[in-house]
Design an enzyme around this catalytic site. Structure first.
Site, PDB file in Angstrom:
ATOM      1  N   GLU A  30       0.191  -1.367   5.483  1.00 21.00           N
ATOM      2  CA  GLU A  30       1.418  -0.891   6.498  1.00 21.00           C
ATOM      3  C   GLU A  30       0.884   0.600   6.967  1.00 21.00           C
ATOM      4  OE1 GLU A  30       5.171   1.177   7.513  1.00 21.00           O
ATOM      5  OE2 GLU A  30       3.894   1.244   5.862  1.00 21.00           O
ATOM      6  N   ASP A  47       0.779  -1.383  -0.237  1.00 19.78           N
ATOM      7  CA  ASP A  47      -0.116  -0.084   0.144  1.00 19.78           C
ATOM      8  C   ASP A  47       0.960   1.476  -0.039  1.00 19.78           C
ATOM      9  OD1 ASP A  47       0.740  -0.817   2.592  1.00 19.78           O
ATOM     10  OD2 ASP A  47      -0.545   0.598   3.382  1.00 19.78           O
TER      11      ASP A  47
END
Length: 179
Positions: free
Chosen positions: A71, A4
């Site tokens: 994350e 991400d």
């Protein structure tokens, strides 16, 4: 590595030289949001695994490749879920490689040779839940000290008393050696 990225400053990408989510290749570089933030690590690890398997390599021990997808928002469904899975299945790692840093060109001046930085510390963070309780009332006759005012004072106090910055001795030694 994680998959991400944090959002681009503007949805339409007007502040970017190339569209933030297009992954354009220009001037010998990949341009895009997160291009330096471990996406290359995922690609390199997967490419290396494919080439080793194609060449018939068989490791002596099990190798796990695990890539989180959240994350940037805490990792509760990515890294935490991976850790929970490993623990639930009594899997113990001999060592773990986590993210790492980039190869930096001209880190201190234009003429510096490339330097591979090693992550030696983690940014600190704090999650704070702030609750303020008080008596209700009517907006026509609010109390002198309102719940919103009390919360504002508390937030102002947090803003003025942020976590102390510090460099660990190992990080200082690494920077001195790099310089």
């Amino acid at each position: 590595a994680h998959q991400d990225v944090v959002p681009a400053e503007s949805e339409d990408g007007t502040s970017w030289m190339h569209p933030p989510f297009a992954g354009e290749i220009a001037d010998g570089f990949v341009w895009g949001r997160g291009a330096l933030d471990t996406k290359s690590s995922i690609v390199c690890l997967m490419e290396a695994a494919e080439r080793l398997l194609a060449a018939g390599y068989r490791p002596q021990r099990t190798i796990y490749l695990a890539f989180g997808h959240d994350e940037e928002v805490g990792g509760n469904r990515g890294a935490a879920a991976i850790a929970n899975y490993l623990q639930a299945h009594d899997i113990h790692m001999q060592w773990v490689l986590d993210e790492g840093l980039s190869l930096i060109l001209g880190a201190f001046s234009e003429n510096d040779p490339p330097i591979a930085l090693v992550g030696l510390a983690e940014k600190g963070h704090a999650n704070i839940e702030l609750k303020v309780l008080g008596d209700g009332g009517h907006s026509a006759a609010p109390p002198l000290e309102t719940v919103i005012g009390t919360r504002a004072v508390a937030l102002d106090h947090l803003q003025k008393n942020q976590m102390e910055e510090r460099l660990l001795p190992l990080v200082i030694e690494s920077l001195v050696n790099a310089a």
